[in-house]
Structure formats: structure tokens, C-alpha cells
Design a protein around this motif. Structure first.
Motif, PDB file in Angstrom:
ATOM      1  N   ASN A 104       6.734  -9.647   7.368  1.00 41.25           N
ATOM      2  CA  ASN A 104       6.895  -9.176   5.987  1.00 41.25           C
ATOM      3  C   ASN A 104       5.511  -9.105   5.349  1.00 41.25           C
ATOM      4  O   ASN A 104       5.110  -9.990   4.587  1.00 41.25           O
ATOM      5  CB  ASN A 104       7.805 -10.137   5.219  1.00 41.25           C
ATOM      6  N   TRP A 106       4.169  -6.494   3.502  1.00 42.28           N
ATOM      7  CA  TRP A 106       4.018  -5.471   2.470  1.00 42.28           C
ATOM      8  C   TRP A 106       4.838  -5.879   1.253  1.00 42.28           C
ATOM      9  O   TRP A 106       5.725  -6.728   1.334  1.00 42.28           O
ATOM     10  CB  TRP A 106       4.484  -4.107   2.971  1.00 42.28           C
ATOM     11  N   ASP A 107       4.542  -5.275   0.123  1.00 40.37           N
ATOM     12  CA  ASP A 107       5.355  -5.505  -1.071  1.00 40.37           C
ATOM     13  C   ASP A 107       5.442  -4.198  -1.862  1.00 40.37           C
ATOM     14  O   ASP A 107       4.658  -3.270  -1.658  1.00 40.37           O
ATOM     15  CB  ASP A 107       4.798  -6.639  -1.938  1.00 40.37           C
ATOM     16  N   THR A 108       6.413  -4.126  -2.760  1.00 41.08           N
ATOM     17  CA  THR A 108       6.689  -2.888  -3.488  1.00 41.08           C
ATOM     18  C   THR A 108       5.516  -2.462  -4.369  1.00 41.08           C
ATOM     19  O   THR A 108       5.308  -1.265  -4.581  1.00 41.08           O
ATOM     20  CB  THR A 108       7.948  -3.049  -4.350  1.00 41.08           C
ATOM     21  N   LYS A 109       4.745  -3.421  -4.903  1.00 43.14           N
ATOM     22  CA  LYS A 109       3.608  -3.067  -5.748  1.00 43.14           C
ATOM     23  C   LYS A 109       2.552  -2.306  -4.962  1.00 43.14           C
ATOM     24  O   LYS A 109       1.979  -1.312  -5.437  1.00 43.14           O
ATOM     25  CB  LYS A 109       3.005  -4.325  -6.376  1.00 43.14           C
ATOM     26  N   VAL A 111       3.109  -0.587  -2.184  1.00 47.65           N
ATOM     27  CA  VAL A 111       3.694   0.703  -1.815  1.00 47.65           C
ATOM     28  C   VAL A 111       3.603   1.673  -2.992  1.00 47.65           C
ATOM     29  O   VAL A 111       3.214   2.830  -2.839  1.00 47.65           O
ATOM     30  CB  VAL A 111       5.164   0.533  -1.368  1.00 47.65           C
ATOM     31  N   MET A 112       3.956   1.186  -4.195  1.00 48.86           N
ATOM     32  CA  MET A 112       3.910   2.042  -5.377  1.00 48.86           C
ATOM     33  C   MET A 112       2.483   2.492  -5.691  1.00 48.86           C
ATOM     34  O   MET A 112       2.245   3.649  -6.049  1.00 48.86           O
ATOM     35  CB  MET A 112       4.501   1.289  -6.574  1.00 48.86           C
TER      36      MET A 112
END
Length: 238
Positions: A104, A106-109, A111-112
């Protein structure tokens, strides 16, 4: 194949079902409770497993709801863990990632941030015309484009093709309003689309005609709104 048999099920499962048997010793079903709800969508079922396969889950009507191959990290499941009606869907996917040895990392921030940078690079100083269907893909795309470029540079176009469910267009308008999508215009081309596929039966031919119809509508809208094509890019949710 391999001595197994798949046959039409006597009890077609579509929708919610419960796992009445679970092999909790298997990593895929770690932290999954017996009788948990899952989402099914099938008319065929496994009637017999090959000799080196064994059952790891099942429902009242489907004995082999999931299986594993002996001495292999190979699994088969009949249900859909990615659907929200599978209560422990996230747990299933986490377990799957674990035995795939996926980290794990990666994180959504992050990616965004990457997506926004890509949008800014691609768009440069141009404005965006985005086809909106009311579905997840295009709606999320609209939200991300607005976040990256601002509402003044993103024009959402919703086209009523006449293929919608009853009252669906009004529901979509309401949801867009609730989401703060004030950058959307609505155009009704129901007559044109239905006329173009009149008496057309073949699905592939229909798809081709519908695709061509969207291109014609796009050109009509560009003329109607007097848009300078050199200043605009076309975006699609998919």
C-alpha cells in the motif's frame, strides 16, 4: 476443462446472496464472517470441481461459490467483491492484495496531485467541453476538471438522447445541482437520436450510428454556442 463441469444453474442468482460456507483458514476469507452478504450475477454454476480443486466458499444455492487450486495461488470466485452490496468487499480486496504481495504505497492525495498536473499540462490555456452522461465517470471528471481549472474553463454538456430511464434526466439535473455543477448546459436531441436508429436492430450498427450522432450533436453545439474550436478541447469521462 481439467475434469470440471459448468452447467446452467437451477437457481439463477442475481443480487444479494449469503455465504453459508466459508473456509476461514484460507487467506482470501480472512476476517470474513459466515453468512456475510455478497453480490451475485450469474445463470451458470460449477457443477463439479476438478480433482485438484477444492471449495472455499458457497451459498445456499451455489455449492462452489469460490475455489482454490491445490499447490497454487490460483482462486476462482462466483461473487463480486467490488460491488458495494458485498459487505466485506474491501476486506476481500485487501486480502487479495496481501497474498499478491502488493504494498500500500500510494494515497488518493498523491493520485489527485498527479491527475491535476496532467490536466494542467494537457489543457494549457484552453477551455474544456465535457460530455456528461450523469454517470460516475463523467461526473467525477467534471469535478476534477473544475478543481484543476476552475468553472469558467469547463463547460459540461448533457445530451438527452431519449434512451434514458423514466424521469432520469430530471434526477440527473437535481443531482448536478446538489453537487454544485453550475457549469452544465442541457440539450434535448431525443427526436434526432431515435430517428437515426429507427428500425435498426443490429446492436453493433446501433452503436455506430449513436456514436456518429454524438459527433453531429457536438458540431451543432459548437456552432450554436459560437465556440472557437482552437480555444477548446473535448473531454470524455471514460
Amino acid at each position: 476443462y481439467y475434469g470440471g463441469k459448468v452447467l446452467p444453474s437451477q437457481h439463477r442468482e442475481y443480487g444479494r446472496a449469503n455465504l453459508t460456507y466459508i473456509d476461514n483458514s484460507n487467506i482470501f476469507f480472512r476476517n470474513i464472517k459466515l453468512n456475510t452478504q455478497v453480490w451475485m450475477s450469474h445463470g451458470d454454476t460449477i457443477n463439479k470441481l476438478p480433482e485438484n480443486y477444492y471449495r472455499i466458499a458457497g451459498t445456499e444455492n451455489v455449492k462452489y461459490g469460490a475455489f482454490k487450486v491445490e499447490n497454487e495461488e490460483t482462486y476462482g470466485i462466483q461473487f463480486h467483491p467490488e460491488v458495494k452490496d458485498t459487505i466485506y468487499g474491501d476486506t476481500f480486496l485487501k486480502n487479495f492484495a496481501e497474498f499478491c504481495q502488493m504494498k500500500n504505497n500510494w494515497d488518493t492525495k498523491k493520485v489527485m496531485k498527479s491527475i491535476k498536473e496532467r490536466i494542467l499540462y494537457e489543457a494549457k490555456d484552453k477551455k474544456i467541453l465535457l460530455f456528461l452522461s450523469g454517470g460516475i465517470d463523467s461526473s467525477v471528471s467534471n469535478a476534477i476538471l473544475i478543481n484543476a481549472l476552475g468553472k469558467n474553463r469547463v463547460l459540461g454538456l448533457y445530451i438527452d438522447t431519449g434512451f434514458m430511464r423514466k424521469n432520469e434526466t430530471e434526477i440527473i439535473k437535481k443531482r448536478f445541482k446538489e453537487a454544485g455543477f453550475t457549469n452544465v448546459i442541457y440539450e434535448n436531441y431525443e427526436t434526432a437520436f431515435l430517428k437515426n436508429i429507427y428500425k435498426i436492430i443490429d446492436p453493433q450498427e446501433k452503436r455506430k450510428i449513436i456514436g456518429e450522432s454524438f459527433l453531429k450533436v457536438r458540431n451543432d453545439i459548437i456552432k450554436k454556442l459560437n465556440l472557437n474550436e482552437k480555444e477548446w478541447l473535448l473531454a470524455q469521462g471514460t
